[in-house]
Design an enzyme around this catalytic site. Structure first.
Site, PDB file in Angstrom:
ATOM      1  N   SER A 121       0.818  -1.224   0.000  1.00 28.89           N
ATOM      2  CA  SER A 121       0.000   0.000   0.000  1.00 28.89           C
ATOM      3  C   SER A 121       0.842   1.260   0.000  1.00 28.89           C
ATOM      4  O   SER A 121       0.433   2.273  -0.555  1.00 28.89           O
ATOM      5  CB  SER A 121      -0.897   0.039   1.239  1.00 28.89           C
ATOM      6  OG  SER A 121      -1.838  -0.972   1.178  1.00 28.89           O
ATOM      7  N   GLU A 154      -5.291  -1.474  -8.697  1.00 32.66           N
ATOM      8  CA  GLU A 154      -4.433  -0.430  -9.259  1.00 32.66           C
ATOM      9  C   GLU A 154      -3.148  -1.091  -9.778  1.00 32.66           C
ATOM     10  O   GLU A 154      -2.477  -1.810  -9.045  1.00 32.66           O
ATOM     11  CB  GLU A 154      -4.145   0.622  -8.192  1.00 32.66           C
ATOM     12  CG  GLU A 154      -5.435   1.336  -7.771  1.00 32.66           C
ATOM     13  CD  GLU A 154      -5.247   2.395  -6.700  1.00 32.66           C
ATOM     14  OE1 GLU A 154      -5.324   3.582  -7.034  1.00 32.66           O
ATOM     15  OE2 GLU A 154      -5.031   2.029  -5.527  1.00 32.66           O
TER      16      GLU A 154
END
Ligand code: NAD
Length: 284
Positions: A121, A154
């Site tokens: 992340s 993503e």
């Protein structure tokens, strides 16, 4: 697309979801973790996910969710886990040294064809690429918690990622039911957190500064933009500990003040969000 066999490293919160979603979508999945104990915890997560998919996910009935759980091969043997993998998705702890060591081992054990993807992340793939032995076949593939519901993936390479590999991973993301978000160059926070973190911080600055109450701020955002939830509701869903840790580690004094406000008024009072029944709102 040549990807058929997928190995997920780490069977924690996100790794278990990625492995499950991939198996549910018909891919051949192996899940790796470091100890038998961690694998037991992973197995328990797959069982819980099967119950979620059975009731909440289209096509999860008629035993299909249970079949997905049963089809995942669990192992603590890294060499076996990656020997035939087309794609390895890494979801090990968010600690750079652990990730780098993992890629050093993988570089030796996986065939040259294998694509490596990190679900990190906060760490950029360029911080890991030199440990992979194949920077052209390495990129980030970032999922959101509750992958079956919040289904963005993503996709973000480094300057060395082969465009063909990038597109293959975009196709894979679609094939497992995600909406692939193509990011053209490295960006900390990807797209989602680049938008969300400033929104959440601005909302907290308004409340902490005494300009408006959390309820009024959420209402403004919802009515003004049509969004289904306001920033304080989102904070309650995330849980207040993670935003607190991010704010408290900032070098900016104003941001540190926000961390103090969050701690004094919510965290120290046990109001950590939905998980504890109360955050900015009360939950039954
Ligand atoms: P977690 O702590 O729940 O799980 C980590 C797993 O990795 C554990 O099962 C642990 O036993 C295992 N592990 C530890 N050392 C390992 C090693 N050397 N090799 C293989 N496995 C190892 O963590 P998580 O929340 O699932 O996060 C994993 C990754 O996913 C992180 O990079 C994180 O940034 C990312 N991520 C997390 C979230 C989230 O909401 N939790 C969302 C998106 C991305």
């Amino acid at each position: 697309m040549t990807i058929r066999k997928v190995t997920v490293l780490g069977t924690g919160v996100l790794g278990s979801q990625i492995a499950f979603q991939t198996a549910f979508s018909g891919f051949d999945v192996t899940a790796y973790d470091i100890t038998e104990e961690a694998l037991q915890a992973g197995r328990a997560r797959f069982e819980k996910l099967a119950a979620v998919y059975r009731t909440q996910v289209k096509g999860g009935g008629n035993g299909k969710a249970e079949q997905a759980a049963a089809a995942i091969t669990l192992t603590a043997d890294l060499a076996n886990a990656v020997r035939e993998a087309d794609l390895v998705i890494e979801a090990v702890p968010e600690v750079l040294s652990i990730k780098q060591q993992t890629y050093e081992k993988l570089a030796e054990l996986a065939p040259q064809k294998t694509i490596f993807a990190t679900n990190s992340s906060t760490l950029l793939p360029s911080a890991m690429k030199d440990f992979t032995g194949r920077p052209d076949r390495f990129l980030a593939l970032h999922f959101a918690n509750q992958i079956w519901h919040f289904n963005t993936a993503e996709v973000m390479g480094t300057t060395e990622t082969d465009p063909e590999v990038f597109h293959e991973v975009v196709d894979f993301a679609s094939a497992i039911g995600m909406v692939p978000i193509q990011i053209h160059k490295e960006k900390a926070g990807y797209v989602l957190n680049s938008l969300l973190v400033p929104l959440l911080n601005s909302a907290m600055a308004l409340a902490a500064g005494g300009y408006a109450d959390p309820e009024a701020i959420d209402q403004t955002w919802q009515i003004g933009t049509g969004a289904p939830a306001g920033p304080f509701h989102i904070l309650d869903v995330i849980g207040l500990t993670t935003p607190y840790n991010i704010l408290a580690n900032s070098d900016d004094e104003n941001v540190k003040q926000l961390a103090k406000w969050l701690k004094d008024n919510y965290i120290d009072k046990g109001k950590l969000g939905i998980a504890t029944g109360e955050g900015f709102y009360k939950y039954s």
